[in-house]
Design an enzyme around this catalytic site. Structure first.
Site, PDB file in Angstrom:
ATOM      1  N   SER A   1       0.854  -1.187   0.000  1.00  0.00           N
ATOM      2  CA  SER A   1       0.000   0.000   0.000  1.00  0.00           C
ATOM      3  C   SER A   1       0.889   1.236   0.000  1.00  0.00           C
ATOM      4  O   SER A   1       1.969   1.245   0.601  1.00  0.00           O
ATOM      5  CB  SER A   1      -0.894   0.010   1.244  1.00  0.00           C
ATOM      6  OG  SER A   1      -1.480   1.281   1.431  1.00  0.00           O
TER       7      SER A   1
ATOM      8  N   ASN B   1      -1.514  -6.611   0.096  1.00  0.00           N
ATOM      9  CA  ASN B   1      -2.695  -6.723  -0.760  1.00  0.00           C
ATOM     10  C   ASN B   1      -2.591  -7.914  -1.712  1.00  0.00           C
ATOM     11  O   ASN B   1      -1.521  -8.185  -2.261  1.00  0.00           O
ATOM     12  CB  ASN B   1      -2.863  -5.446  -1.583  1.00  0.00           C
ATOM     13  CG  ASN B   1      -3.118  -4.229  -0.713  1.00  0.00           C
ATOM     14  OD1 ASN B   1      -3.845  -4.295   0.264  1.00  0.00           O
ATOM     15  ND2 ASN B   1      -2.502  -3.111  -1.071  1.00  0.00           N
TER      16      ASN B   1
ATOM     17  N   LYS C   1      -0.247  -3.331   5.362  1.00  0.00           N
ATOM     18  CA  LYS C   1      -1.085  -4.096   4.436  1.00  0.00           C
ATOM     19  C   LYS C   1      -0.250  -4.923   3.467  1.00  0.00           C
ATOM     20  O   LYS C   1       0.795  -4.492   2.982  1.00  0.00           O
ATOM     21  CB  LYS C   1      -1.977  -3.152   3.621  1.00  0.00           C
ATOM     22  CG  LYS C   1      -3.109  -2.503   4.404  1.00  0.00           C
ATOM     23  CD  LYS C   1      -4.045  -1.759   3.457  1.00  0.00           C
ATOM     24  CE  LYS C   1      -4.795  -2.740   2.580  1.00  0.00           C
ATOM     25  NZ  LYS C   1      -5.687  -2.054   1.623  1.00  0.00           N
TER      26      LYS C   1
ATOM     27  N   ARG D   1     -18.664  -6.873 -47.897  1.00  0.00           N
ATOM     28  CA  ARG D   1     -17.595  -6.347 -47.050  1.00  0.00           C
ATOM     29  C   ARG D   1     -18.237  -5.310 -46.143  1.00  0.00           C
ATOM     30  O   ARG D   1     -18.999  -4.460 -46.611  1.00  0.00           O
ATOM     31  CB  ARG D   1     -16.477  -5.696 -47.887  1.00  0.00           C
ATOM     32  CG  ARG D   1     -15.800  -6.588 -48.922  1.00  0.00           C
ATOM     33  CD  ARG D   1     -14.547  -7.258 -48.409  1.00  0.00           C
ATOM     34  NE  ARG D   1     -13.571  -6.302 -47.923  1.00  0.00           N
ATOM     35  CZ  ARG D   1     -12.754  -5.597 -48.708  1.00  0.00           C
ATOM     36  NH1 ARG D   1     -12.818  -5.720 -50.031  1.00  0.00           N
ATOM     37  NH2 ARG D   1     -11.888  -4.761 -48.191  1.00  0.00           N
TER      38      ARG D   1
END
Length: 400
Positions: A268, A276, A274, A308
């Site tokens: 983080s 993650n 943290k 086309r």
């Protein structure tokens, strides 16, 4: 390639990149010229190694020139004619149309990308087999509608992941082989017929182009786009399977659950405590973004008109490129996620025990049958897991 808007894009390397697409278009032109010479349609003096006359450094010039005529083939041809000279200029692109070159080049790029995705799925299958075997009977709490449901096992959860992965592999395997496109200006092989001398010989030229490029022979498919939509759907199915895995991992890594851990994890910018589950987050991102891209391919196919298309075809190129590269990236990230996944079976068992009474249904079954409870109320989990493992081993055997 670099893409600040899609972290991890570098994992796809040159697959479906501008450089790869340019090289594929040149390869188509080079192969067609060789086919004309080999068939005696063009003189031997027309033969040239076109691949040596263009490089990735030309991409910007070709891209800028593409706007004037709506596609990159025309500025590519101008560049090749300037650099080739002689009989090559006269016979270059003769009998093809720009859509032939672009569609066939897309098939070459798609073939390489699908091969990479298939290889990643094979790796993921082997990893999941090992994980299932290691944690076959480890107790775990099953959840339904986000809430505690019944006792289950880690093996069941992993086998469910593996089953989805095998379904995706089956979808890839069911795709028709990438095919050549050599229909000429209106998909009738009119110019190749005149060049070769007969309709049969014109079709033989198309087949020879396919063989030279390692693609499947095919009738012109200018406004029949099922090979594109089917490939897009298969890529989305892969992302679905990986998204399921990633979603379960993001939940399992929550601190209060703690049953799963990504190896490494992400930082983080403001909260150093943290870790993650970044790989899972990025895989989920791909799974969420993929379906609308496939929907665009279907909308483009439905917009096909006449012989086309006027815009639908043009909408496919970047859409297919984006979907394909993102799928390759998610494939590589899922392989890394599974290879480093840590499963805390003790925490899983503790979470199951902490829920308390989950056996109301079991008591009701006892009342109905008159038989005492058996099997720990985990039902046929052993047989179900074994069936998935058997299917996975069969897939790997067939894939080798």
């Amino acid at each position: 390639m670099t893409d600040l808007f899609w972290p991890g894009d570098q994992r796809a390397g040159d697959l479906m990149s501008d450089a790869a697409f340019l090289a594929a278009m040149v390869a188509v032109e080079d192969a067609w010229l060789a086919v004309l010479v080999d068939a005696g349609v063009a003189p031997a003096a027309a033969r040239a190694d076109l691949t040596a006359k263009v490089s990735a450094a030309d991409t910007a010039v070709i891209a800028a020139g593409a706007e004037a005529d709506g596609n990159p083939v025309i500025p590519l041809l101008s560049l090749l004619r300037d650099r080739a000279g002689g009989q090559t200029v006269r016979w270059l692109h003769r009998g093809l149309t720009s859509q032939d070159v672009i569609d066939t080049a897309l098939m070459l790029c798609l073939r390489d990308s699908l091969s990479r995705v298939g290889s990643e799925i094979g790796m993921q299958t082997r990893i999941l087999i090992r994980l299932v075997e290691a944690h076959h009977c480890a107790p775990m709490l099953a959840h339904t509608l986000t809430q505690p449901a019944l006792p289950s096992t880690v093996g069941v959860k992993l086998a469910n992941w593996l089953s989805g992965l095998l379904d995706a592999a089956d979808t890839l395997a069911a795709l028709p082989a990438p095919r050549v496109q050599a229909g000429g200006a209106a998909g009738t092989l009119a110019a190749p017929t005149e060049l070769a001398g007969s309709p049969e010989d014109a079709i033989a030229l198309s087949d020879a182009l396919a063989a030279t490029l390692g693609l499947a022979a095919a009738s012109p498919w200018h406004t029949t786009r099922s090979i594109i939509t089917g490939s897009g759907d298969a890529l989305v199915t892969c992302c679905d399977a990986w998204g399921h895995i990633a979603s379960d991992v993001t939940i399992g890594t929550r601190t209060e659950i703690g049953e799963l851990t990504e190896a490494g994890g992400g930082r983080s910018s403001t909260m150093p405590h943290k870790i993650n589950p970044v790989l899972s987050v990025l895989i989920r991102r791909a799974a969420l973004a993929a379906p609308p891209l496939a929907a665009t391919l279907h909308a483009a196919s439905a917009a096909s008109v006449d012989e086309r298309a006027d815009g639908g075809w043009h909408a496919e190129w970047a859409t297919l490129r984006t979907l394909t590269r993102r799928t390759v990236v998610a494939a590589a990230q899922t392989s890394e996620l599974l290879a480093g996944l840590v499963i805390d079976t003790e925490r899983a068992a503790a979470n199951l025990a902490a829920v308390g009474d989950l056996l109301a249904e079991q008591r009701l079954m006892t009342e109905l049958t008159g038989r005492p409870a058996r099997f720990g109320y985990t039902g046929a989990t052993d047989l179900l897991v074994d069936a998935v493992l058997q299917r996975a081993r069969h897939y790997l055997k067939e894939a080798t």
